[in-house]
Motif scaffolding. Structure first.
Motif, short mmCIF file in Angstrom:
data_model
loop_
_atom_site.label_atom_id
_atom_site.label_comp_id
_atom_site.label_asym_id
_atom_site.label_seq_id
_atom_site.Cartn_x
_atom_site.Cartn_y
_atom_site.Cartn_z
N THR A 48 0.84 -1.19 0.00
CA THR A 48 0.00 0.00 0.00
C THR A 48 0.87 1.24 0.00
O THR A 48 1.88 1.29 0.72
N VAL A 50 0.35 5.38 0.68
CA VAL A 50 -0.59 6.40 1.15
C VAL A 50 0.02 7.77 0.91
O VAL A 50 1.17 8.00 1.29
N THR A 53 2.23 9.76 3.45
CA THR A 53 3.06 8.82 4.22
C THR A 53 4.18 8.27 3.34
O THR A 53 5.34 8.31 3.71
N HIS A 54 3.80 7.79 2.14
CA HIS A 54 4.79 7.16 1.26
C HIS A 54 5.18 8.02 0.06
O HIS A 54 6.14 7.71 -0.63
N SER A 129 -4.79 7.02 -1.88
CA SER A 129 -3.93 5.88 -1.54
C SER A 129 -4.16 4.77 -2.56
O SER A 129 -5.15 4.78 -3.29
N ALA B 89 -4.77 -5.26 3.33
CA ALA B 89 -4.01 -4.01 3.44
C ALA B 89 -4.79 -3.09 4.36
O ALA B 89 -5.92 -2.72 4.06
N THR B 91 -4.83 0.43 6.59
CA THR B 91 -4.22 1.74 6.83
C THR B 91 -4.93 2.37 8.03
O THR B 91 -6.16 2.46 8.06
N ASP B 122 -0.37 -5.64 4.11
CA ASP B 122 0.49 -4.49 4.41
C ASP B 122 -0.21 -3.66 5.47
O ASP B 122 -1.44 -3.57 5.48
N THR B 124 -0.09 0.17 7.09
CA THR B 124 0.49 1.48 6.85
C THR B 124 -0.22 2.54 7.69
O THR B 124 -1.32 2.32 8.18
N ARG B 125 0.47 3.69 7.83
CA ARG B 125 -0.12 4.80 8.56
C ARG B 125 -0.81 5.74 7.57
O ARG B 125 -0.23 6.10 6.54
N GLY B 126 -2.05 6.14 7.91
CA GLY B 126 -2.79 7.06 7.06
C GLY B 126 -4.26 7.04 7.45
O GLY B 126 -4.62 6.40 8.45
N PRO B 127 -5.11 7.73 6.69
CA PRO B 127 -6.55 7.73 6.99
C PRO B 127 -7.12 6.30 6.96
O PRO B 127 -6.76 5.52 6.08
#
Lengths: 325, 325
Positions: A48, A50, A53-54, A129, B89, B91, B122, B124-127
């Motif tokens: 993923t 975002v 973030t990425h 994202s 995935a 987030t 995965d 991940t950090r985000g909304p």
């Protein structure tokens, strides 16, 4: 999105360029249907990205697409798999045709190069994202795992290390590249090449493998833990580019970056003494440079040497490291 | 997330309850490795849920997880596939262990019921959002597609229609359910059952199939367009629950909701005259109620009749519709 917006988006994705014979039913039904070859196993990975973030929200969508697919390709490369089909889940705050066009351009270019067919996904409204699930195949029981390294094996990496982190350093400075060296490093950050063919070639010789997406140290430790072994890495033998040497001025600083640089999709792998002779032959067609950077030992832990002596450099991850460089 | 946060999250996902023999390598390497049975084809679907778009941010994570996996299971049901493996995935804006625990509870309960193994993903950090790619298998060339309906086929649906939309209406009112009828409808909105076994049973008899995730009218039109046929639906024959009849007071309003209600994962399918006799037999073990609601004709378009006469109700999608009820 409204129905019409979705129709438009779907048109972009239905016109994808790759049409594989093993895709029985592609985009457009409740699910896609695939024929997996006999005596093969399926290899599946998901990544993923975002926005915020990425990647920065204003990053060129061509580059976002490249990064999203390349990071998944690199995971399959580490397993020795042949990439084949992918699903794309794309979330966008609003319909942005310019962004979508750029994204498709980057995505399809790389997908076409590796003959990967987009077989489905989902398009939704929300903060930007994307998630890609990429599938590939390997002949049964030949996938290269993290847990196969043995004491006595030699430790190798493909390509050069450190360029991606140096390129990111230039980007994060907010300044335009000052010279062609910095331009090349920035380009290498955005367009690191996943080692897809090298990974497949290594299936017959490597005892373990991982892609260097989080930095050599971090990823090598994954191999060591999974395989219950230790290692010594010779930092003075790490392969670094001319551009990185110019960027940092001295070999020791280049090695520090090479130890921690992430997102460059080189492979770190181990090879037993008995298989070592075959390396050049199996990699010949892939024209992949490789470098022996150390050796696997019994026990736990990782020692990094510089010209035979253990280093005392702080190595807490390449982002933090670069900030203190 | 920090490394420690990721370690914690990974612990939640590594302890997933299903361990299938065909998973050669599960969570923890660069990718997972799967054995696909011979003479089978792989069926793949992807769904994304975004907080604020597909569920309210304060929705119970048990329900979010159920919805995310159930919507994918329903897609495989429509194809007649046996669900097998999935990637998740996830987030999240920050590590929220209470949310994560609830999410895993809902996810694993449904995954265990259908023997679906989580093989990777995965974090991940985000909304807040999540994407699931679910894979299943069908015997080669038996997947039920949208494009197989023929003039003369009979049109069927599983279960009852309309409960999910009525339940959502109660939820969106912001008021607690007023009675047991409303309680049951709310429960059916959150926990619609994907028709996984019925879908598999229908492989040998249905000429086309789709799951009713966007409402009967919308989804039936997908079959009609893909198959180049038209249909007449008898709205007075639509199966509706006692609870829906109580909720709306009269059969015509119940039928209106049944025509447009989404997210209830019933199947809409077509069966030729010659296969019709076998329906009861193939569905016997699945205890799935089915109802014949119309017939397929040559040409284009969809006509909805009420007791033999074409209706003149506005049917522009169930959400808008319910608001004007």
């Amino acid at each position: 999105m409204s129905g019409n917006e979705f129709d438009l988006i779907n048109r972009y994705f239905k016109s994808q360029p790759v049409n594989r014979k093993d895709v029985v039913l592609g985009i457009g039904d409740d699910a896609s249907v695939i024929s997996v070859p006999e005596n093969s196993q399926l290899v599946v990975t998901t990544d993923t990205l975002v926005a915020g973030t990425h990647f920065l929200k204003n990053t060129d969508p061509v580059k976002v697409a490249y990064k999203a697919l390349a990071s998944n390709l690199s995971d399959l490369a580490a397993m020795g798999a042949v990439p084949s089909w992918c699903s794309l889940a794309l979330t966008m705050p609003k319909l942005d045709e310019v962004w979508l066009k750029g994204f498709c351009e980057g995505f399809y270019k790389l997908a076409e190069y590796y003959h990967v067919q987009l077989i489905g996904g989902d398009t939704t409204r929300g903060p930007l994202s994307l998630t890609i699930t990429l599938q590939g195949i390997v002949p049964a029981d030949t996938a290269i795992r993290r847990d196969g390294a043995k004491a006595g094996d030699w430790l190798y990496v493909t390509g050069n290390l450190g360029d991606s982190a140096a390129g990111l350093d230039v980007i994060l400075s907010g300044l335009a590249p000052k010279n062609s060296t910095e331009e090349i490093l920035v380009e290498r950050h955005y367009y690191s090449q996943p080692r897809v063919l090298a990974g497949q070639a290594l299936r017959s010789v490597a005892s373990s493998s991982i892609d260097i997406s989080d930095g050599l140290i971090t990823d090598l430790v994954h191999i060591l833990k999974a395989s219950n072994v230790s290692a010594i890495v010779n930092a003075d033998q790490l392969p670094v580019s001319e551009e990185l040497l110019q960027f940092v001025d001295n070999p020791k600083d280049a090695a520090k970056i090479a130890l921690c640089s992430g997102e460059e999709y080189e492979l770190c792998f181990t090879v037993s003494e008995s298989q070592r002779d075959k390396l050049d032959a199996v990699l010949l067609d892939t024209t992949t440079p490789i470098t022996c950077i150390g050796k696997i030992y019994p026990g736990e832990g990782l020692r990094v040497n510089w010209k035979g002596k253990s280093i005392d450099w702080p190595l807490s991850g390449w982002v933090h490291f670069l900030k203190n460089k």
